[in-house]
Design an enzyme around this catalytic site. Structure first.
Site, mmCIF file in Angstrom:
data_model
loop_
_atom_site.group_PDB
_atom_site.id
_atom_site.type_symbol
_atom_site.label_atom_id
_atom_site.label_comp_id
_atom_site.label_asym_id
_atom_site.label_seq_id
_atom_site.Cartn_x
_atom_site.Cartn_y
_atom_site.Cartn_z
ATOM 1 C CB THR A 1 -0.907 0.020 1.239
ATOM 2 O OG1 THR A 1 -0.139 0.354 2.402
ATOM 3 C CG2 THR A 1 -1.575 -1.336 1.446
ATOM 4 C CB CYS A 2 0.147 4.845 -0.121
ATOM 5 S SG CYS A 2 -1.233 4.902 1.035
ATOM 6 C CB ALA B 1 -8.896 6.421 -13.002
ATOM 7 N N GLY B 2 -8.086 5.190 -9.699
ATOM 8 C CA GLY B 2 -8.340 4.048 -8.833
ATOM 9 C C GLY B 2 -9.225 4.394 -7.653
ATOM 10 C CG MET C 1 -6.196 5.416 -2.611
ATOM 11 S SD MET C 1 -4.417 5.391 -2.355
ATOM 12 C CE MET C 1 -4.194 6.853 -1.353
#
Length: 475
Positions: A49-50, A189-190, A192
């Site tokens: 993840t981020c 465009a995900g 988040m």
């Protein structure tokens, strides 16, 4: 069977170290295939993840899991040694409890954030689709996902809609309270990006343009949300005019470069005017040098953590209850692991003992018959068999009693793994012939000189004694 997790998070490593280890969704299937081919690795799941990248494996032993994961991470980072402060390792039940804490957002930058549950679910699904997830990690991740859902519905830790996207929105709102009248660009465009757009639209913003590396995705999202879109190649035309930029792509390198942004702002005659850029990606989407441009305020993940979360006190009050639920989930998974591991281990120990008794009994009867010149009777065989079984059971009694006793403690996994290693149950399961001497009763495998002598026709000292007894009896 041994659980191991290795990784780095925002707590342990700076963003420049984390982005080197991060995996894009497209990289994960190949990485899982590579990991599961490593020595001793049975199963694997990658959670990237981020804010964290973690690799969970089920290995034959702790040592194999640790060595293989360390080798993989070193190769990916291109280093000879790992920074032990930046990269952490958890084993056995600590690894399971770590995942439970992660999915409950107790390890998140924003306590109570909702995205980690979906990210964990997708990581598990990706491992299943890649054929890298078996019984152990399936049970672990299903338990974790179920726990994550429960804590969000049964405790106050899920009382607010909290995520990095809400924090990013607050960062922009602090700079522009009139956000509804500002020009905004969203890169990505995900999930988040969708969250960020939802908050922006709820705040009344309408002058929004979305761009992503796949123009069709940007167009579909724009039509769904009722906003504008542009080709990714045209993004700087819009970035130069923007008041706020939210970037959350999965690009492997920066998509907003400082020199091109500066040129675009000059072209739009906005040089020096306020621009808030929120970079929610790992690896980073935005060149850190953009923060040095006049008027630009750049928030990366580390700077976002400094924003005050007004709902924090309410969620903090729920931490104790969530910790209790994590503990209960850990104990339930622990019980499953013990049931799965201890009982089969004890059974295999008995099976290996029985095989050894039967093998040695055949040799004894053959040696005794040869020495006496007559076959061993059925009564004698029964007596020898009972005697041999009694010896084997006596030898195994102590270890088995201790295994059953330790099954109720936090250290039982290590005792069970040690027993399996010492009795060779994984390397040579009951009935498996030694690769060196071809003897299924051999516990030692390669280097068993006793059996090597037997293969060369040299009798063991034990059977010399039997032969001598038989000769004396015959005399």
């Amino acid at each position: 069977m041994s659980l191991v997790v290795a990784g780095a998070s925002y707590k342990s490593a700076p963003i420049d170290a984390r982005e080197k280890l991060a995996f894009s969704s497209g990289e994960i299937p190949e990485a899982l295939a590579e990991i599961t081919k490593l020595k001793g690795i049975n199963e694997a799941v990658i959670l990237s993840t981020c804010n964290r990248t973690e690799i969970y494996v089920d290995a034959k032993t702790d040592r194999m899991g640790l060595e293989s994961l360390e080798s993989f991470v070193k190769a990916r980072l291109g280093v000879d040694e790992l920074d032990r402060g930046a990269f952490y390792v958890e084993r056995s039940m600590d690894a399971a409890r770590h995942l439970f804490r992660v999915v409950c957002s107790l390890e998140s930058m924003v306590l109570g954030e909702a995205q980690i549950l979906g990210q964990t679910k997708r990581a598990f699904e990706a491992a299943v689709a890649a054929g890298a997830c078996g019984d152990v990690l399936s049970r672990l991740f299903k338990s974790a996902i179920s726990l994550g859902k429960r804590v969000r519905t049964e405790t106050a830790i899920g009382s607010d809609s909290v995520s990095l996207s809400t924090t990013a929105f607050k960062a922009a709102f602090q700079q522009f309270p009139d956000l509804e009248s500002r020009r905004i660009v969203v890169l990505g465009a995900g999930e988040m990006a969708r969250l960020a757009l939802g908050y922006l639209l709820d705040a009344g913003a309408r002058d929004i343009v979305v761009a992503t590396r796949t123009t069709d995705h940007a167009r579909d999202l724009a039509e769904e949300m009722g906003i504008g879109y542009c080709a990714f190649s045209d993004r700087y035309d819009h970035l130069g005019k923007a008041d706020a930029v939210f970037s959350m792509t999965s690009a492997p390198r920066c998509v907003v470069e400082a020199d091109r942004l500066a040129a675009a702002r000059r072209e739009a005659d906005r040089e020096g005017e306020p621009l808030v850029i929120v970079d929610e990606s790992v690896p980073r989407d935005v060149d850190p040098a953009c923060g040095e441009l006049s008027g630009v305020l750049l928030y990366d993940l580390e700077r976002l953590s400094s924003i005050v979360d007004e709902g924090l006190s309410r969620r903090m009050a729920a931490v104790g209850e969530v910790e209790r639920m994590v503990q209960e989930a850990g104990e339930e998974f622990f019980s499953w692991m013990q049931e799965r591991s201890v009982t089969p281990t004890i059974k295999e120990m008995h099976e290996k003992g029985d095989i050894t008794v039967q093998k040695e009994l055949k040799r004894l009867c053959k040696a005794l018959a040869s020495a006496r010149g007559e076959a061993v009777s059925a009564d004698e065989i029964a007596m020898f068999e009972a005697f041999g079984s009694a010896i084997a059971n006596k030898i195994l009694h102590g270890p088995i009693i201790r295994l059953r006793k330790e099954a109720k403690t936090g250290e039982s996994f290590y005792y069970t793994s040690s027993a399996r290693y010492l009795f060779g149950l994984d390397a040579m399961p009951p009935g498996t012939a030694c690769g060196h001497c071809k003897d299924p009763s051999c516990f030692r495998g390669e280097g068993c000189s006793m059996h090597e002598r037997r293969r060369n026709g040299e009798p063991d000292e034990r059977y010399r004694m039997v032969e001598n007894i038989g000769k004396r009896t015959g005399e």
